[in-house]
Design a protein around this motif. Structure first.
Motif, PDB file in Angstrom:
ATOM      1  N   ASP A  75     -55.774  19.039  29.494  1.00 34.80           N
ATOM      2  CA  ASP A  75     -55.338  19.059  30.888  1.00 34.80           C
ATOM      3  C   ASP A  75     -54.276  17.986  31.145  1.00 34.80           C
ATOM      4  O   ASP A  75     -54.465  16.819  30.801  1.00 34.80           O
ATOM      5  CB  ASP A  75     -56.540  18.831  31.805  1.00 34.80           C
ATOM      6  N   PRO A  76     -53.143  18.361  31.753  1.00 34.98           N
ATOM      7  CA  PRO A  76     -52.081  17.384  32.034  1.00 34.98           C
ATOM      8  C   PRO A  76     -52.412  16.433  33.178  1.00 34.98           C
ATOM      9  O   PRO A  76     -51.670  15.473  33.404  1.00 34.98           O
ATOM     10  CB  PRO A  76     -50.881  18.265  32.385  1.00 34.98           C
ATOM     11  N   TYR A  77     -53.522  16.683  33.890  1.00 33.48           N
ATOM     12  CA  TYR A  77     -53.881  15.821  35.016  1.00 33.48           C
ATOM     13  C   TYR A  77     -55.255  15.180  34.824  1.00 33.48           C
ATOM     14  O   TYR A  77     -56.067  15.143  35.747  1.00 33.48           O
ATOM     15  CB  TYR A  77     -53.816  16.607  36.325  1.00 33.48           C
ATOM     16  N   ILE A  78     -55.490  14.650  33.625  1.00 33.00           N
ATOM     17  CA  ILE A  78     -56.684  13.856  33.395  1.00 33.00           C
ATOM     18  C   ILE A  78     -56.568  12.550  34.169  1.00 33.00           C
ATOM     19  O   ILE A  78     -55.516  12.233  34.739  1.00 33.00           O
ATOM     20  CB  ILE A  78     -56.887  13.580  31.887  1.00 33.00           C
ATOM     21  N   HIS A  79     -57.631  11.770  34.176  1.00 30.34           N
ATOM     22  CA  HIS A  79     -57.671  10.555  34.989  1.00 30.34           C
ATOM     23  C   HIS A  79     -56.535   9.583  34.653  1.00 30.34           C
ATOM     24  O   HIS A  79     -55.976   8.939  35.542  1.00 30.34           O
ATOM     25  CB  HIS A  79     -59.027   9.859  34.819  1.00 30.34           C
ATOM     26  N   LEU A  80     -56.176   9.480  33.371  1.00 30.32           N
ATOM     27  CA  LEU A  80     -55.129   8.550  32.958  1.00 30.32           C
ATOM     28  C   LEU A  80     -53.771   8.860  33.574  1.00 30.32           C
ATOM     29  O   LEU A  80     -52.929   7.974  33.712  1.00 30.32           O
ATOM     30  CB  LEU A  80     -54.983   8.566  31.429  1.00 30.32           C
ATOM     31  N   GLU A  81     -53.564  10.114  33.955  1.00 30.00           N
ATOM     32  CA  GLU A  81     -52.275  10.503  34.503  1.00 30.00           C
ATOM     33  C   GLU A  81     -51.959   9.735  35.785  1.00 30.00           C
ATOM     34  O   GLU A  81     -50.793   9.446  36.073  1.00 30.00           O
ATOM     35  CB  GLU A  81     -52.249  12.014  34.755  1.00 30.00           C
ATOM     36  N   GLU A  82     -52.971   9.357  36.544  1.00 32.06           N
ATOM     37  CA  GLU A  82     -52.741   8.576  37.757  1.00 32.06           C
ATOM     38  C   GLU A  82     -52.049   7.258  37.436  1.00 32.06           C
ATOM     39  O   GLU A  82     -51.197   6.789  38.197  1.00 32.06           O
ATOM     40  CB  GLU A  82     -54.068   8.298  38.462  1.00 32.06           C
ATOM     41  N   LYS A  83     -52.412   6.671  36.314  1.00 25.25           N
ATOM     42  CA  LYS A  83     -51.855   5.380  35.913  1.00 25.25           C
ATOM     43  C   LYS A  83     -50.539   5.524  35.153  1.00 25.25           C
ATOM     44  O   LYS A  83     -49.583   4.781  35.392  1.00 25.25           O
ATOM     45  CB  LYS A  83     -52.878   4.646  35.040  1.00 25.25           C
ATOM     46  N   LEU A  84     -50.478   6.507  34.239  1.00 28.02           N
ATOM     47  CA  LEU A  84     -49.340   6.612  33.331  1.00 28.02           C
ATOM     48  C   LEU A  84     -48.183   7.446  33.882  1.00 28.02           C
ATOM     49  O   LEU A  84     -47.020   7.186  33.554  1.00 28.02           O
ATOM     50  CB  LEU A  84     -49.796   7.192  31.989  1.00 28.02           C
ATOM     51  N   GLY A  85     -48.488   8.459  34.665  1.00 26.50           N
ATOM     52  CA  GLY A  85     -47.430   9.322  35.178  1.00 26.50           C
ATOM     53  C   GLY A  85     -46.682  10.065  34.091  1.00 26.50           C
ATOM     54  O   GLY A  85     -45.517  10.437  34.247  1.00 26.50           O
ATOM     55  N   HIS A  86     -47.364  10.297  32.969  1.00 28.37           N
ATOM     56  CA  HIS A  86     -46.739  10.936  31.813  1.00 28.37           C
ATOM     57  C   HIS A  86     -46.301  12.361  32.136  1.00 28.37           C
ATOM     58  O   HIS A  86     -45.187  12.779  31.808  1.00 28.37           O
ATOM     59  CB  HIS A  86     -47.758  10.940  30.669  1.00 28.37           C
ATOM     60  N   THR A  87     -47.194  13.100  32.771  1.00 29.02           N
ATOM     61  CA  THR A  87     -46.873  14.484  33.123  1.00 29.02           C
ATOM     62  C   THR A  87     -45.724  14.535  34.110  1.00 29.02           C
ATOM     63  O   THR A  87     -44.805  15.356  33.973  1.00 29.02           O
ATOM     64  CB  THR A  87     -48.120  15.170  33.711  1.00 29.02           C
ATOM     65  N   ARG A  88     -45.746  13.642  35.105  1.00 26.64           N
ATOM     66  CA  ARG A  88     -44.671  13.655  36.096  1.00 26.64           C
ATOM     67  C   ARG A  88     -43.306  13.393  35.462  1.00 26.64           C
ATOM     68  O   ARG A  88     -42.315  14.034  35.823  1.00 26.64           O
ATOM     69  CB  ARG A  88     -44.939  12.628  37.192  1.00 26.64           C
ATOM     70  N   LYS A  89     -43.239  12.472  34.510  1.00 26.04           N
ATOM     71  CA  LYS A  89     -41.971  12.199  33.824  1.00 26.04           C
ATOM     72  C   LYS A  89     -41.428  13.456  33.166  1.00 26.04           C
ATOM     73  O   LYS A  89     -40.229  13.720  33.194  1.00 26.04           O
ATOM     74  CB  LYS A  89     -42.177  11.104  32.776  1.00 26.04           C
ATOM     75  N   CYS A  90     -42.327  14.240  32.574  1.00 24.17           N
ATOM     76  CA  CYS A  90     -41.888  15.459  31.898  1.00 24.17           C
ATOM     77  C   CYS A  90     -41.493  16.543  32.895  1.00 24.17           C
ATOM     78  O   CYS A  90     -40.542  17.301  32.655  1.00 24.17           O
ATOM     79  CB  CYS A  90     -42.986  15.949  30.952  1.00 24.17           C
ATOM     80  N   LEU A  91     -42.193  16.621  34.026  1.00 25.06           N
ATOM     81  CA  LEU A  91     -41.792  17.571  35.056  1.00 25.06           C
ATOM     82  C   LEU A  91     -40.413  17.214  35.612  1.00 25.06           C
ATOM     83  O   LEU A  91     -39.609  18.106  35.933  1.00 25.06           O
ATOM     84  CB  LEU A  91     -42.811  17.594  36.194  1.00 25.06           C
ATOM     85  N   GLU A  92     -40.137  15.944  35.728  1.00 25.75           N
ATOM     86  CA  GLU A  92     -38.817  15.514  36.195  1.00 25.75           C
ATOM     87  C   GLU A  92     -37.722  15.996  35.246  1.00 25.75           C
ATOM     88  O   GLU A  92     -36.631  16.395  35.686  1.00 25.75           O
ATOM     89  CB  GLU A  92     -38.785  13.993  36.324  1.00 25.75           C
ATOM     90  N   LEU A  93     -38.004  15.975  33.960  1.00 25.13           N
ATOM     91  CA  LEU A  93     -37.028  16.441  32.968  1.00 25.13           C
ATOM     92  C   LEU A  93     -36.860  17.953  33.027  1.00 25.13           C
ATOM     93  O   LEU A  93     -35.742  18.469  32.932  1.00 25.13           O
ATOM     94  CB  LEU A  93     -37.451  16.012  31.565  1.00 25.13           C
ATOM     95  N   ILE A  94     -37.959  18.666  33.174  1.00 23.13           N
ATOM     96  CA  ILE A  94     -37.892  20.126  33.302  1.00 23.13           C
ATOM     97  C   ILE A  94     -37.060  20.497  34.525  1.00 23.13           C
ATOM     98  O   ILE A  94     -36.241  21.420  34.488  1.00 23.13           O
ATOM     99  CB  ILE A  94     -39.309  20.713  33.387  1.00 23.13           C
ATOM    100  N   ASN A  95     -37.233  19.758  35.598  1.00 22.25           N
ATOM    101  CA  ASN A  95     -36.462  19.979  36.812  1.00 22.25           C
ATOM    102  C   ASN A  95     -34.998  19.604  36.609  1.00 22.25           C
ATOM    103  O   ASN A  95     -34.088  20.346  37.000  1.00 22.25           O
ATOM    104  CB  ASN A  95     -37.066  19.159  37.951  1.00 22.25           C
TER     105      ASN A  95
END
Length: 291
Positions: A75-95
């Motif tokens: 899952d791209p929105y596990i608890h760590l994502e709140e801290k790391l923002g890893h998924t968001r960085k990749c969505l920014e690139l896709i955009n």
């Protein structure tokens, strides 16, 4: 958590997993299976540290735009994502590079990135997918203890629909002797109707049990459903698929309700939709002949 540097991020079919492992605690999770070779404690999340850099390189080098998928394995929105923002960085690139997105989660944390999802969908295409397993909120907290409840996921689906973002539901797993009831299925399908989902993916009424996830699942059965493990062992042994006795009846209900409410429930058609990148701009260009 621990960080690693990887050599690549996109699969041959343009899917990616930014994390390996999960903290949602779903008792039936297939990703625990030994065949996936997660050689660390499942809850000790492996973070692909250089994933954004690799993704940008991959997107820049692609000759054709396409849909980028994520969430099928971890899952791209596990608890760590709140801290790391890893998924968001990749969505920014896709955009940034005008690619499409097909993203699957069980978490309402995805609402944090609603701004990006809307931008991607406006420019190309974004499809948000949610897994729904049980209509019973109390049972949900047993089967999927550390993730958004079914009602919370319903609200996410409705928000997406209100913002013009198409949605797909993965319906399952349907666990023999636990949530394999007509009441549960109809409750979930009513949620899908309410949220106006585009399609439903369902691989049948049952679950898969492989080395790794079978042991964890049986451990949790002992913890929450005493005596049920023995029933599974007697009925299914070491079979890969543990199917529900009322499989045909439930599948018939699924097909009839989807047809009545114009929800696509043919897996091949839904997957085709998820992978289909729009070849033309979503907004028609005005020519002199239109004036």
């Amino acid at each position: 958590m621990h960080e690693v540097e990887v050599k690549g991020i996109l699969s041959a079919k343009n899917g990616m997993n930014l994390y390996r492992g999960c903290t949602h605690g779903c008792i039936y999770c297939d990703s625990r299976s030994k065949c996936y070779q997660i050689n660390h404690k499942f809850e000790d999340i492996e973070v692909k540290k250089n994933a954004p850099e690799l993704l940008e390189k991959a997107l820049r080098s692609k000759r054709k735009k396409c849909m980028i998928g994520t969430g099928s394995m971890c899952d791209p929105y596990i608890h760590l994502e709140e801290k790391l923002g890893h998924t968001r960085k990749c969505l920014e690139l896709i955009n940034k590079y005008d690619f499409g997105l097909a993203i699957l989660t069980k978490s309402a944390r995805i609402l944090r990135d609603l701004d990006l999802l809307k931008e991607i969908n406006n420019k190309s295409k974004c499809v948000v997918q949610m897994t729904l397993t049980t209509y019973d909120e109390d049972l949900c907290k047993v089967l999927e203890p550390n993730v958004s409840t079914t009602k919370e996921r319903l609200e996410v689906l409705k928000v997406m629909q209100q913002n013009g973002i198409p949605t797909v539901v993965w319906l399952g797993p349907i666990l023999p002797f636990i949530n394999d009831t007509e009441e549960n299925l109809r409750g979930l399908l009513n949620y899908c109707i309410e949220a106006k989902v585009y399609g439903i993916i369902c691989f049948g009424m049952g679950l898969t049990l492989r080395d790794g996830n079978r042991e964890y699942y049986y451990q949790k059965l002992d913890e929450h459903f005493p005596g049920l493990k023995e029933k599974y062992i007697e009925k299914f042994g070491n079979s890969y698929v543990a199917g529900c006795d009322n499989y045909k009846q439930l599948m018939k209900i699924l097909r009839e309700i989807c047809e009545k409410h114009n929800i696509i429930c043919d897996n091949e058609k839904v997957f085709s939709y998820l992978n289909d990148f729009p070849t033309k701009n979503k907004f028609k260009q005005i020519s002199l002949f239109d004036l």
